[in-house]
Design an enzyme around this catalytic site. Structure first.
Site, PDB file in Angstrom:
ATOM      1  N   TYR A 105       5.294 -11.698   2.589  1.00  0.00           N
ATOM      2  CA  TYR A 105       5.559 -10.273   2.335  1.00  0.00           C
ATOM      3  C   TYR A 105       4.349  -9.628   1.647  1.00  0.00           C
ATOM      4  CZ  TYR A 105       7.679  -6.200   0.111  1.00  0.00           C
ATOM      5  OH  TYR A 105       7.953  -4.931  -0.321  1.00  0.00           O
ATOM      6  N   ASP A 177      11.793 -17.377  -0.537  1.00  0.00           N
ATOM      7  CA  ASP A 177      12.200 -15.974  -0.484  1.00  0.00           C
ATOM      8  C   ASP A 177      13.190 -15.848   0.682  1.00  0.00           C
ATOM      9  OD1 ASP A 177      12.436 -13.265   0.052  1.00  0.00           O
ATOM     10  OD2 ASP A 177      10.360 -12.812  -0.473  1.00  0.00           O
ATOM     11  N   LYS A 202      17.456  -5.299  -0.125  1.00  0.00           N
ATOM     12  CA  LYS A 202      17.608  -5.398   1.319  1.00  0.00           C
ATOM     13  C   LYS A 202      19.065  -5.742   1.692  1.00  0.00           C
ATOM     14  CE  LYS A 202      13.261  -4.672   0.768  1.00  0.00           C
ATOM     15  NZ  LYS A 202      12.246  -5.717   0.798  1.00  0.00           N
TER      16      LYS A 202
HETATM   17  C1  PLP Z   1      11.157  -6.120  -0.022  1.00  0.00           C
HETATM   18  C2  PLP Z   1      10.785  -7.537  -0.113  1.00  0.00           C
HETATM   19  C3  PLP Z   1      10.297  -8.087  -1.306  1.00  0.00           C
HETATM   20  C4  PLP Z   1      10.050  -7.239  -2.555  1.00  0.00           C
HETATM   21  O1  PLP Z   1      11.217  -6.714  -3.058  1.00  0.00           O
HETATM   22  P1  PLP Z   1      11.324  -5.331  -3.861  1.00  0.00           P
HETATM   23  O2  PLP Z   1      12.771  -5.247  -4.162  1.00  0.00           O
HETATM   24  O3  PLP Z   1      10.814  -4.244  -2.969  1.00  0.00           O
HETATM   25  O4  PLP Z   1      10.467  -5.472  -5.082  1.00  0.00           O
HETATM   26  C5  PLP Z   1      10.000  -9.426  -1.330  1.00  0.00           C
HETATM   27  N1  PLP Z   1      10.153 -10.205  -0.231  1.00  0.00           N
HETATM   28  C6  PLP Z   1      10.600  -9.704   0.925  1.00  0.00           C
HETATM   29  C7  PLP Z   1      10.745 -10.618   2.100  1.00  0.00           C
HETATM   30  C8  PLP Z   1      10.926  -8.370   1.039  1.00  0.00           C
HETATM   31  O5  PLP Z   1      11.358  -7.877   2.208  1.00  0.00           O
END
Ligand code: PLP
Length: 387
Positions: A105, A177, A202
């Site tokens: 990311y 992640d 998300k």
């Molecule tokens: C959006 C996202 C992040 C970061 O998250 P935030 O809530 O925007 O700080 C990290 N990893 C992935 C895969 C993401 O889609």
């Protein structure tokens, strides 16, 4: 809620961490909008709470809920996904090394490269397709392996169990992640990871109305250190955002099922479209790592990337035409979003690295929502074929 038989995901999603309010019987966990908690005598608290940076009851309910969904014992919530990753990186010290997957990311790359590297925490990135190559990239000072699967935006699949083995042999922590899959589709801890990380902005949030992050682990020592960092640094979510997330996780199973059904149908439909050069979706049997995805995921998620014939100009006119899909960064909400990684989400990655990864100017990323499938397909069809 105590039972010897383990409750299923959709039941835990609705009940884990939440009991009717002891004072009033309110079925929903209240928003404890307070900064401090009154003590009966110095150092003698009514409950487990003294100051709301350290802990807040609405946040505790959320942390227990997300931990349960990730098959973990300890949940630690943050004000954003980046704050959650940052807490993990704070486990390290100057001179340590992080090995990350190459398709990470954009914001994670930025943290590694622009914030922690200047503090002396080194990193390198490698394709994680071959566990032996990953093992060969591990240095004596490698303390953490950070991966994402499916990756963003190319939906590469990394074999979590295989990388967990490498990490264990080498004495490094593995953090996954899990934002793109959500805990409904994939549970890294059960595959051997030490930490499951989320941007709860998300799929966990799912309604594009908050920013949040979470970490889950089964390791008590690790959980203590992460809680310590959470409190010391203070990047905590508000009680209101915790409440919204508790409301969101109740429908996670239902939402994910629809996201996955819609995305699979759209990926198949796009694969047959003449304006399309290539479709990236782990649910297609043409995906080079489809078997691994099928092994570690319950279904294949709501994210699709597609390369349009004609490069940037085709991508631009398609993105300007869509009506139901909204042109915006982010993903995982009930509404369908669409974006251009090279210009939007992945602009912070240097151009030559983007090209090497395959993030070309014709690449468009879709976050397929839970609207009616035929409406979504008609929107894409009208926007592609009116060129
Ligand atoms: C959006 C996202 C992040 C970061 O998250 P935030 O809530 O925007 O700080 C990290 N990893 C992935 C895969 C993401 O889609």
């Amino acid at each position: 809620m105590e039972s010897s038989r383990k409750l299923a995901f959709s039941t835990r999603a609705i009940h884990a961490g939440q009991a009717p309010d002891a004072l009033t019987g309110a079925i929903m966990t209240p928003i404890y909008q307070t900064s401090t908690f009154v003590q009966e005598s110095p150092g003698k608290f009514k409950g487990d709470y003294d100051y709301a940076r350290t802990a807040n009851p609405t946040r505790t309910a959320l942390e227990e809920n997300i931990a349960s969904l990730e098959e973990g014992r300890y949940g630690i919530c943050f004000s954003s996904g980046c704050a959650a990753m940052s807490a993990v990186l704070h486990l390290l010290k100057s001179g340590d090394h992080v090995l990350a997957c190459d398709d990470v990311y954009g914001g994670s790359f930025r943290l590694l490269d622009k914030v922690y590297l200047p503090l002396g925490i080194e990193y390198s990135m490698v394709s994680m397709d071959d566990p032996e190559k990953v093992a060969a990239e591990i240095r004596p000072n490698t303390k953490l392996i950070w991966i994402e699967t499916p990756t963003n935006p190319l939906l590469k699949i990394i074999d979590i169990a295989a990388i967990a083995k490498v990490a264990r042999n080498k004495g490094a922590l593995l953090a996954v992640d899990n934002t793109f899959a959500s805990p409904y589709l994939q549970n890294p801890l059960t595959l051997g990871a030490d930490i499951a990380a989320h941007s709860s902005t998300k799929y966990l949030g799912g309604h594009s109305d908050l920013v949040g992050g979470a970490l889950v682990t089964n390791d008590e020592e690790l959980a203590k250190r992460l809680h310590y960092i959470q409190n010391a640094i203070g990047a905590i979510p508000s009680p209101h955002d915790c409440f919204l997330l508790l409301r969101s996780t109740k429908t996670l199973a239902l939402r994910m099922e629809r996201h996955c059904q819609n995305a699979l149908s759209i990926a198949e439909w796009l694969s047959a479209h003449t304006a399309v050069e290539k479709v990236y979706y782990p649910g297609l049997s043409s995906h080079p790592r489809h078997e691994i995805a099928a092994k570690q995921m319950k279904a294949f998620g709501g994210m699709i990337s597609v390369v349009l014939k004609g490069g940037l100009s085709s991508a631009r006119s398609f993105l300007e035409r869509v009506k139901i899909f909204s042109l915006a960064e982010s993903l995982g909400g009930v509404e369908s979003l669409i974006e251009h990684p090279a210009i939007m989400t992945h602009a912070s990655i240097p151009a030559e690295q983007r090209a090497a990864l395959g993030i070309t100017d014709g690449l468009v990323r879709l976050s397929v929502g839970i609207e009616d499938l035929n409406d979504l397909i008609e929107d894409i069809d009208a926007s592609l074929s009116s060129r």
